[in-house]
Design a protein around this motif. Structure first.
Motif, PDB file in Angstrom:
ATOM      1  N   PHE A   1       0.856  -1.170   0.000  1.00  0.00           N
ATOM      2  CA  PHE A   1       0.000   0.000   0.000  1.00  0.00           C
ATOM      3  C   PHE A   1       0.901   1.231   0.000  1.00  0.00           C
ATOM      4  O   PHE A   1       1.651   1.453   0.948  1.00  0.00           O
ATOM      5  N   VAL A   2       0.834   2.021  -1.053  1.00  0.00           N
ATOM      6  CA  VAL A   2       1.745   3.143  -1.237  1.00  0.00           C
ATOM      7  C   VAL A   2       1.153   4.411  -0.638  1.00  0.00           C
ATOM      8  O   VAL A   2       0.011   4.781  -0.946  1.00  0.00           O
ATOM      9  N   ALA A   3       1.932   5.062   0.214  1.00  0.00           N
ATOM     10  CA  ALA A   3       1.526   6.361   0.743  1.00  0.00           C
ATOM     11  C   ALA A   3       1.401   7.333  -0.428  1.00  0.00           C
ATOM     12  O   ALA A   3       2.300   7.413  -1.270  1.00  0.00           O
ATOM     13  N   PRO A   4       0.291   8.063  -0.520  1.00  0.00           N
ATOM     14  CA  PRO A   4       0.104   8.971  -1.652  1.00  0.00           C
ATOM     15  C   PRO A   4       1.165  10.066  -1.743  1.00  0.00           C
ATOM     16  O   PRO A   4       1.561  10.463  -2.826  1.00  0.00           O
ATOM     17  N   SER A   5       1.629  10.548  -0.596  1.00  0.00           N
ATOM     18  CA  SER A   5       2.651  11.592  -0.604  1.00  0.00           C
ATOM     19  C   SER A   5       4.038  10.973  -0.620  1.00  0.00           C
ATOM     20  O   SER A   5       4.221   9.834  -0.200  1.00  0.00           O
ATOM     21  N   TYR A   6       4.992  11.732  -1.093  1.00  0.00           N
ATOM     22  CA  TYR A   6       6.394  11.354  -0.982  1.00  0.00           C
ATOM     23  C   TYR A   6       7.198  12.637  -0.920  1.00  0.00           C
ATOM     24  O   TYR A   6       6.662  13.727  -1.135  1.00  0.00           O
ATOM     25  N   VAL A   7       8.463  12.500  -0.601  1.00  0.00           N
ATOM     26  CA  VAL A   7       9.330  13.669  -0.496  1.00  0.00           C
ATOM     27  C   VAL A   7      10.445  13.529  -1.520  1.00  0.00           C
ATOM     28  O   VAL A   7      11.121  12.498  -1.567  1.00  0.00           O
ATOM     29  N   TYR A   8      10.606  14.563  -2.320  1.00  0.00           N
ATOM     30  CA  TYR A   8      11.760  14.648  -3.215  1.00  0.00           C
ATOM     31  C   TYR A   8      12.523  15.905  -2.840  1.00  0.00           C
ATOM     32  O   TYR A   8      11.940  16.992  -2.727  1.00  0.00           O
ATOM     33  N   ALA A   9      13.817  15.748  -2.648  1.00  0.00           N
ATOM     34  CA  ALA A   9      14.657  16.893  -2.293  1.00  0.00           C
ATOM     35  C   ALA A   9      15.790  17.034  -3.305  1.00  0.00           C
ATOM     36  O   ALA A   9      16.480  16.067  -3.621  1.00  0.00           O
ATOM     37  N   HIS A  10      15.935  18.231  -3.793  1.00  0.00           N
ATOM     38  CA  HIS A  10      17.022  18.589  -4.701  1.00  0.00           C
ATOM     39  C   HIS A  10      18.234  19.001  -3.861  1.00  0.00           C
ATOM     40  O   HIS A  10      18.098  19.364  -2.688  1.00  0.00           O
ATOM     41  N   ASN A  11      19.390  18.947  -4.459  1.00  0.00           N
ATOM     42  CA  ASN A  11      20.609  19.366  -3.752  1.00  0.00           C
ATOM     43  C   ASN A  11      20.477  20.760  -3.136  1.00  0.00           C
ATOM     44  O   ASN A  11      21.040  21.040  -2.078  1.00  0.00           O
ATOM     45  N   ASP A  12      19.708  21.636  -3.801  1.00  0.00           N
ATOM     46  CA  ASP A  12      19.527  23.011  -3.307  1.00  0.00           C
ATOM     47  C   ASP A  12      18.727  23.072  -2.005  1.00  0.00           C
ATOM     48  O   ASP A  12      18.708  24.117  -1.351  1.00  0.00           O
ATOM     49  N   HIS A  13      18.064  21.997  -1.635  1.00  0.00           N
ATOM     50  CA  HIS A  13      17.256  21.985  -0.418  1.00  0.00           C
ATOM     51  C   HIS A  13      18.080  21.690   0.834  1.00  0.00           C
ATOM     52  O   HIS A  13      17.543  21.671   1.936  1.00  0.00           O
ATOM     53  N   PHE A  14      19.368  21.457   0.645  1.00  0.00           N
ATOM     54  CA  PHE A  14      20.303  21.178   1.742  1.00  0.00           C
ATOM     55  C   PHE A  14      21.316  22.311   1.818  1.00  0.00           C
ATOM     56  O   PHE A  14      21.678  22.899   0.809  1.00  0.00           O
ATOM     57  N   ASN A  15      21.826  22.581   3.028  1.00  0.00           N
ATOM     58  CA  ASN A  15      22.919  23.543   3.142  1.00  0.00           C
ATOM     59  C   ASN A  15      24.262  22.809   3.003  1.00  0.00           C
ATOM     60  O   ASN A  15      24.291  21.598   2.747  1.00  0.00           O
ATOM     61  N   ARG A  16      25.347  23.507   3.215  1.00  0.00           N
ATOM     62  CA  ARG A  16      26.686  22.895   3.052  1.00  0.00           C
ATOM     63  C   ARG A  16      26.952  21.787   4.059  1.00  0.00           C
ATOM     64  O   ARG A  16      27.774  20.913   3.823  1.00  0.00           O
ATOM     65  N   GLU A  17      26.260  21.804   5.168  1.00  0.00           N
ATOM     66  CA  GLU A  17      26.423  20.767   6.199  1.00  0.00           C
ATOM     67  C   GLU A  17      25.440  19.613   5.989  1.00  0.00           C
ATOM     68  O   GLU A  17      25.267  18.761   6.860  1.00  0.00           O
ATOM     69  N   ASN A  18      24.779  19.580   4.831  1.00  0.00           N
ATOM     70  CA  ASN A  18      23.781  18.561   4.486  1.00  0.00           C
ATOM     71  C   ASN A  18      22.570  18.571   5.412  1.00  0.00           C
ATOM     72  O   ASN A  18      21.936  17.549   5.630  1.00  0.00           O
ATOM     73  N   GLU A  19      22.230  19.742   5.941  1.00  0.00           N
ATOM     74  CA  GLU A  19      21.007  19.885   6.723  1.00  0.00           C
ATOM     75  C   GLU A  19      19.893  20.311   5.772  1.00  0.00           C
ATOM     76  O   GLU A  19      20.120  21.131   4.871  1.00  0.00           O
ATOM     77  N   ILE A  20      18.708  19.775   5.965  1.00  0.00           N
ATOM     78  CA  ILE A  20      17.564  20.154   5.133  1.00  0.00           C
ATOM     79  C   ILE A  20      17.121  21.537   5.588  1.00  0.00           C
ATOM     80  O   ILE A  20      16.762  21.732   6.748  1.00  0.00           O
ATOM     81  N   VAL A  21      17.151  22.489   4.674  1.00  0.00           N
ATOM     82  CA  VAL A  21      16.839  23.869   5.033  1.00  0.00           C
ATOM     83  C   VAL A  21      15.596  24.403   4.323  1.00  0.00           C
ATOM     84  O   VAL A  21      15.090  25.458   4.695  1.00  0.00           O
ATOM     85  N   ASP A  22      15.098  23.713   3.349  1.00  0.00           N
ATOM     86  CA  ASP A  22      13.928  24.174   2.612  1.00  0.00           C
ATOM     87  C   ASP A  22      12.661  23.893   3.424  1.00  0.00           C
ATOM     88  O   ASP A  22      12.384  22.741   3.769  1.00  0.00           O
ATOM     89  N   THR A  23      11.889  24.938   3.719  1.00  0.00           N
ATOM     90  CA  THR A  23      10.712  24.771   4.577  1.00  0.00           C
ATOM     91  C   THR A  23       9.630  23.921   3.915  1.00  0.00           C
ATOM     92  O   THR A  23       8.921  23.185   4.610  1.00  0.00           O
TER      93      THR A  23
END
Length: 187
Positions: free
Chosen positions: A134-156
């Protein structure tokens, strides 16, 4: 109830960071859910060649066991050259398809182009369909730009999607758990 997050790559850190973010979201809002991160970077996974699973090395058997014991899954993958990496495909090949049947499966992915999100739609969802998950309808895709230099997710917006996916997966799993006796009854 156990949620297994699989970071399906041997390279880089962003995939495991995404998977871990969703797992943390689940754990923070649902302390009764056991979460585990299976990061393939920490295992010597043998190539699936059709042999008896008991004959694979210890790490490969641990992966098979961890996947087999989970109640639902969060699959994380980087997108390389418009596809999922071989280690993740190898996990799908080495674990019996029946393990995934009637279980919730959610996805997170990361990549270097904004169009790579289509791999979730065109490759991962059909694989889950083959497994009868059973597939969750939502998923998350993150581009390299969504991370800072420390690989923290920064895009709200990505952080909001992570939160939503965490809630959605638990909601689906609870609904299936509470109604599985009705859903899977043979008439």
């Amino acid at each position: 109830m156990k949620l297994l997050g699989i970071s399906g790559t041997l390279l880089g850190a962003k995939t495991a960071i995404l998977v871990d973010a969703v797992l943390n979201g689940v754990k923070n809002n649902n302390p009764d859910v056991e979460v585990e991160l299976l990061d393939l970077r920490g295992y010597d996974l043998q190539f699936c060649d059709g042999r008896d699973p008991s004959t694979y090395n210890e790490d490969t058997r641990k992966i098979i066991e961890a996947v087999s014991q989970a109640d639902f899954y969060l699959i994380g993958t980087p997108i390389f050259n418009g596809s999922i990496p071989a280690p993740l495909k190898n996990v799908f090949d080495i674990v019996p398809p029946s393990v995934f049947r009637n279980k919730v499966m959610g996805f997170v992915a990361n990549g270097g182009t904004y169009q790579h999100y289509l791999v979730v739609e065109n490759q991962l969802k059909p694989i889950a369909g083959y497994f009868r998950a059973f597939v969750a309808p939502s998923y998350v895709y993150a581009h390299n730009d969504h991370f800072n230099r420390e690989n923290e997710i920064v895009d709200t917006e990505v952080l909001d999607r992570i939160h939503h996916l965490a809630q959605e997966m638990v909601y689906m799993q609870n609904a299936l758990k509470n109604h599985s006796h009705d859903l899977f009854k043979i008439h």
